[in-house]
Write a protein that holds these residues in place. Structure first.
Motif, PDB file in Angstrom:
ATOM      1  N   ILE A  15     -27.134  34.234  -1.906  1.00 42.16           N
ATOM      2  CA  ILE A  15     -28.369  34.052  -1.138  1.00 42.16           C
ATOM      3  C   ILE A  15     -28.589  32.571  -0.835  1.00 42.16           C
ATOM      4  O   ILE A  15     -28.958  32.198   0.285  1.00 42.16           O
ATOM      5  N   ILE A  16     -28.352  31.716  -1.817  1.00 40.82           N
ATOM      6  CA  ILE A  16     -28.499  30.268  -1.609  1.00 40.82           C
ATOM      7  C   ILE A  16     -27.486  29.771  -0.578  1.00 40.82           C
ATOM      8  O   ILE A  16     -27.834  28.978   0.308  1.00 40.82           O
ATOM      9  N   ALA A  17     -26.250  30.260  -0.654  1.00 43.02           N
ATOM     10  CA  ALA A  17     -25.229  29.855   0.318  1.00 43.02           C
ATOM     11  C   ALA A  17     -25.603  30.328   1.724  1.00 43.02           C
ATOM     12  O   ALA A  17     -25.446  29.590   2.701  1.00 43.02           O
ATOM     13  N   PHE A  18     -26.114  31.541   1.852  1.00 43.05           N
ATOM     14  CA  PHE A  18     -26.528  32.063   3.147  1.00 43.05           C
ATOM     15  C   PHE A  18     -27.676  31.237   3.720  1.00 43.05           C
ATOM     16  O   PHE A  18     -27.676  30.892   4.909  1.00 43.05           O
ATOM     17  N   ALA A  19     -28.647  30.921   2.897  1.00 45.62           N
ATOM     18  CA  ALA A  19     -29.789  30.126   3.356  1.00 45.62           C
ATOM     19  C   ALA A  19     -29.332  28.736   3.784  1.00 45.62           C
ATOM     20  O   ALA A  19     -29.779  28.213   4.811  1.00 45.62           O
ATOM     21  N   GLY A  20     -28.420  28.130   3.043  1.00 45.38           N
ATOM     22  CA  GLY A  20     -27.904  26.800   3.393  1.00 45.38           C
ATOM     23  C   GLY A  20     -27.132  26.819   4.694  1.00 45.38           C
ATOM     24  O   GLY A  20     -27.287  25.925   5.537  1.00 45.38           O
ATOM     25  N   LEU A  21     -26.301  27.826   4.887  1.00 41.84           N
ATOM     26  CA  LEU A  21     -25.530  27.946   6.121  1.00 41.84           C
ATOM     27  C   LEU A  21     -26.440  28.182   7.323  1.00 41.84           C
ATOM     28  O   LEU A  21     -26.237  27.609   8.397  1.00 41.84           O
ATOM     29  N   THR A  22     -27.462  28.996   7.142  1.00 39.94           N
ATOM     30  CA  THR A  22     -28.412  29.258   8.218  1.00 39.94           C
ATOM     31  C   THR A  22     -29.182  27.997   8.580  1.00 39.94           C
ATOM     32  O   THR A  22     -29.360  27.690   9.772  1.00 39.94           O
ATOM     33  N   MET A  23     -29.617  27.249   7.599  1.00 39.08           N
ATOM     34  CA  MET A  23     -30.329  26.001   7.866  1.00 39.08           C
ATOM     35  C   MET A  23     -29.414  25.003   8.563  1.00 39.08           C
ATOM     36  O   MET A  23     -29.845  24.283   9.465  1.00 39.08           O
ATOM     37  N   TRP A  24     -28.164  24.941   8.181  1.00 35.79           N
ATOM     38  CA  TRP A  24     -27.204  24.032   8.822  1.00 35.79           C
ATOM     39  C   TRP A  24     -26.992  24.415  10.286  1.00 35.79           C
ATOM     40  O   TRP A  24     -26.971  23.553  11.161  1.00 35.79           O
ATOM     41  N   ALA A  25     -26.822  25.714  10.538  1.00 36.79           N
ATOM     42  CA  ALA A  25     -26.527  26.170  11.899  1.00 36.79           C
ATOM     43  C   ALA A  25     -27.709  25.955  12.833  1.00 36.79           C
ATOM     44  O   ALA A  25     -27.518  25.686  14.018  1.00 36.79           O
ATOM     45  N   TYR A  26     -28.925  26.076  12.340  1.00 34.16           N
ATOM     46  CA  TYR A  26     -30.102  25.953  13.190  1.00 34.16           C
ATOM     47  C   TYR A  26     -30.780  24.593  13.093  1.00 34.16           C
ATOM     48  O   TYR A  26     -31.873  24.415  13.632  1.00 34.16           O
ATOM     49  N   SER A  27     -30.143  23.615  12.465  1.00 35.50           N
ATOM     50  CA  SER A  27     -30.765  22.293  12.367  1.00 35.50           C
ATOM     51  C   SER A  27     -30.697  21.585  13.720  1.00 35.50           C
ATOM     52  O   SER A  27     -29.800  21.807  14.531  1.00 35.50           O
ATOM     53  N   LYS A  28     -31.668  20.744  13.989  1.00 39.40           N
ATOM     54  CA  LYS A  28     -31.726  20.014  15.254  1.00 39.40           C
ATOM     55  C   LYS A  28     -30.580  19.018  15.373  1.00 39.40           C
ATOM     56  O   LYS A  28     -30.184  18.661  16.481  1.00 39.40           O
ATOM     57  N   ARG A  29     -30.053  18.574  14.267  1.00 36.63           N
ATOM     58  CA  ARG A  29     -28.962  17.606  14.288  1.00 36.63           C
ATOM     59  C   ARG A  29     -27.679  18.219  14.831  1.00 36.63           C
ATOM     60  O   ARG A  29     -26.849  17.527  15.402  1.00 36.63           O
ATOM     61  N   ARG A  30     -27.486  19.519  14.690  1.00 36.12           N
ATOM     62  CA  ARG A  30     -26.274  20.202  15.153  1.00 36.12           C
ATOM     63  C   ARG A  30     -26.394  20.723  16.585  1.00 36.12           C
ATOM     64  O   ARG A  30     -25.411  21.117  17.182  1.00 36.12           O
ATOM     65  N   LYS A  31     -27.579  20.736  17.151  1.00 35.62           N
ATOM     66  CA  LYS A  31     -27.802  21.316  18.475  1.00 35.62           C
ATOM     67  C   LYS A  31     -26.918  20.715  19.568  1.00 35.62           C
ATOM     68  O   LYS A  31     -26.335  21.464  20.352  1.00 35.62           O
ATOM     69  N   PRO A  32     -26.764  19.402  19.667  1.00 31.29           N
ATOM     70  CA  PRO A  32     -25.898  18.871  20.735  1.00 31.29           C
ATOM     71  C   PRO A  32     -24.449  19.346  20.624  1.00 31.29           C
ATOM     72  O   PRO A  32     -23.806  19.639  21.633  1.00 31.29           O
ATOM     73  N   ASP A  33     -23.937  19.449  19.410  1.00 30.52           N
ATOM     74  CA  ASP A  33     -22.562  19.919  19.223  1.00 30.52           C
ATOM     75  C   ASP A  33     -22.411  21.374  19.649  1.00 30.52           C
ATOM     76  O   ASP A  33     -21.435  21.742  20.310  1.00 30.52           O
TER      77      ASP A  33
END
Length: 70
Positions: A15-33
């Motif tokens: 659950i912690i890994a899923f939450a971390g991956l979801t936060m990484w994928a939807y972070s504003k820092r990753r949006k341009p990539d």
């Protein structure tokens, strides 16, 4: 340790890994990539597709000589 405790710990870690991956994928820092990757199929290619130059030359020379491809 009981089997239930081990299963509970594994589920909590997943659950912690899923939450971390979801936060990484939807972070504003990753949006341009991700926007750049999403537009890759629409990118223009600068050069035309490669053709087999030898095959087209052979077909042209056969046509010029009057040979037929059977």
């Amino acid at each position: 340790m009981d089997n239930g405790i081990v299963n509970g710990v594994i589920i909590i870690l997943l659950i912690i890994a899923f939450a971390g991956l979801t936060m990484w994928a939807y972070s504003k820092r990753r949006k341009p990539d991700f926007d750049e990757a999403a537009n890759l199929p629409f990118a223009d290619e600068d050069e035309p597709p490669h053709r087999d130059q030898n095959a087209s030359r052979e077909a042209d020379s056969r046509h010029d000589k009057g040979e037929r491809n059977t």
